[in-house]
Scaffold this motif. Structure first.
Motif, short mmCIF file in Angstrom:
data_model
loop_
_atom_site.label_atom_id
_atom_site.label_comp_id
_atom_site.label_asym_id
_atom_site.label_seq_id
_atom_site.Cartn_x
_atom_site.Cartn_y
_atom_site.Cartn_z
N ASN A 298 -15.87 3.04 -4.37
CA ASN A 298 -17.00 2.68 -5.25
C ASN A 298 -17.94 1.70 -4.55
O ASN A 298 -19.16 1.83 -4.66
N ALA A 299 -17.38 0.71 -3.86
CA ALA A 299 -18.23 -0.25 -3.15
C ALA A 299 -19.04 0.44 -2.06
O ALA A 299 -20.23 0.17 -1.89
N VAL A 300 -18.41 1.34 -1.34
CA VAL A 300 -19.10 2.06 -0.26
C VAL A 300 -20.18 2.98 -0.83
O VAL A 300 -21.31 2.99 -0.36
N THR A 301 -19.84 3.73 -1.86
CA THR A 301 -20.74 4.75 -2.41
C THR A 301 -21.85 4.16 -3.27
O THR A 301 -23.01 4.51 -3.11
N HIS A 302 -21.50 3.28 -4.19
CA HIS A 302 -22.46 2.81 -5.17
C HIS A 302 -23.17 1.52 -4.76
O HIS A 302 -24.36 1.38 -4.97
N ALA A 303 -22.42 0.57 -4.21
CA ALA A 303 -23.06 -0.69 -3.80
C ALA A 303 -23.76 -0.53 -2.47
O ALA A 303 -24.85 -1.05 -2.26
N ALA A 304 -23.11 0.19 -1.54
CA ALA A 304 -23.67 0.42 -0.20
C ALA A 304 -24.03 -0.90 0.49
O ALA A 304 -25.04 -0.99 1.17
N THR A 305 -23.21 -1.91 0.27
CA THR A 305 -23.39 -3.21 0.91
C THR A 305 -22.07 -3.58 1.59
O THR A 305 -21.02 -3.03 1.24
N PRO A 306 -22.10 -4.51 2.53
CA PRO A 306 -20.82 -5.00 3.04
C PRO A 306 -19.97 -5.50 1.87
O PRO A 306 -20.50 -5.95 0.85
N PHE A 307 -18.66 -5.39 2.02
CA PHE A 307 -17.78 -5.79 0.93
C PHE A 307 -16.57 -6.55 1.49
O PHE A 307 -16.31 -6.53 2.69
N GLU A 308 -15.87 -7.17 0.57
CA GLU A 308 -14.64 -7.88 0.93
C GLU A 308 -13.54 -7.40 0.00
O GLU A 308 -13.70 -7.39 -1.22
N LEU A 309 -12.42 -6.99 0.59
CA LEU A 309 -11.23 -6.61 -0.15
C LEU A 309 -10.24 -7.76 -0.03
O LEU A 309 -9.99 -8.26 1.07
N ARG A 310 -9.68 -8.16 -1.14
CA ARG A 310 -8.68 -9.23 -1.15
C ARG A 310 -7.46 -8.76 -1.92
O ARG A 310 -7.59 -8.25 -3.04
N LEU A 311 -6.29 -8.89 -1.31
CA LEU A 311 -5.02 -8.59 -1.96
C LEU A 311 -4.27 -9.90 -2.14
O LEU A 311 -4.12 -10.67 -1.19
N VAL A 312 -3.79 -10.14 -3.35
CA VAL A 312 -3.05 -11.36 -3.65
C VAL A 312 -1.72 -10.97 -4.27
O VAL A 312 -1.69 -10.23 -5.26
N ARG A 313 -0.63 -11.47 -3.67
CA ARG A 313 0.70 -11.19 -4.22
C ARG A 313 1.01 -12.20 -5.30
O ARG A 313 0.95 -13.41 -5.08
N GLY A 314 1.33 -11.68 -6.47
CA GLY A 314 1.76 -12.53 -7.57
C GLY A 314 3.22 -12.25 -7.87
O GLY A 314 3.88 -11.48 -7.17
N GLU A 315 3.73 -12.83 -8.91
CA GLU A 315 5.10 -12.62 -9.32
C GLU A 315 5.20 -11.27 -10.05
O GLU A 315 4.78 -11.15 -11.20
N GLY A 316 5.67 -10.24 -9.35
CA GLY A 316 5.81 -8.92 -9.95
C GLY A 316 4.54 -8.10 -10.02
O GLY A 316 4.51 -7.05 -10.66
N HIS A 317 3.48 -8.56 -9.38
CA HIS A 317 2.24 -7.78 -9.40
C HIS A 317 1.41 -8.08 -8.14
O HIS A 317 1.67 -9.05 -7.44
N VAL A 318 0.46 -7.21 -7.89
CA VAL A 318 -0.53 -7.43 -6.83
C VAL A 318 -1.90 -7.42 -7.49
O VAL A 318 -2.20 -6.55 -8.31
N ARG A 319 -2.70 -8.41 -7.15
CA ARG A 319 -4.09 -8.46 -7.63
C ARG A 319 -4.98 -7.96 -6.50
O ARG A 319 -4.88 -8.42 -5.37
N VAL A 320 -5.82 -7.01 -6.83
CA VAL A 320 -6.79 -6.43 -5.90
C VAL A 320 -8.16 -6.90 -6.34
O VAL A 320 -8.50 -6.82 -7.52
#
Length: 132
Positions: A49-71
């Protein structure tokens, strides 16, 4: 315990595959391979979606939580995504719908310095929890 990893990329289609590989490496490093597939799917959709619709540089961040991952995917486009029910015969329009299916929660908000952040939290299980 909270760990995180970040990828900054140009809005190129190759960034989707690069992001998928980052998820696999990161999830394995975090010993969280159970749940890797939903996280990979969510990342692929948000980055596409960022590549197609925003067409701007982007940053992906993954954060490990207790029993989940936040994207989190941050781009420079101010338009927020909209959840739609895709028509079964349409070629597109399923990205946020799939995110909604996989994530326990998701949202989007304007970034303080412009653009937006789209985030999702996906439940995962560590290998240690599965073994016990």
């Amino acid at each position: 315990m909270y760990d995180e990893t970040t990828l900054r990329a140009a809005p190129l289609t190759e960034a989707v595959e690069q992001s998928r590989r980052l998820v696999v490496r990161t999830m394995r490093a975090w010993n969280m391979t159970v749940g890797e597939e939903p996280v990979t799917a969510v990342v692929a959709e948000l980055v596409a979606n960022a590549v197609t619709h925003a067409a701007t540089p982007f940053e992906l961040r993954l954060v490990r939580g207790e029993g989940h991952v936040r994207v989190e995917v941050r781009d420079r486009d101010h338009r927020l995504p909209v959840l739609r029910s895709p028509h079964p015969l349409s070629d597109g329009g399923r990205g946020i719908f799939l995110v909604d299916c996989y994530a326990r929660a998701w949202g989007a908000e304007p970034a303080p310095d412009g653009g937006k952040v789209v985030w999702a939290e996906i439940d995962v299980t560590s290998q240690a929890a599965v073994a016990s």
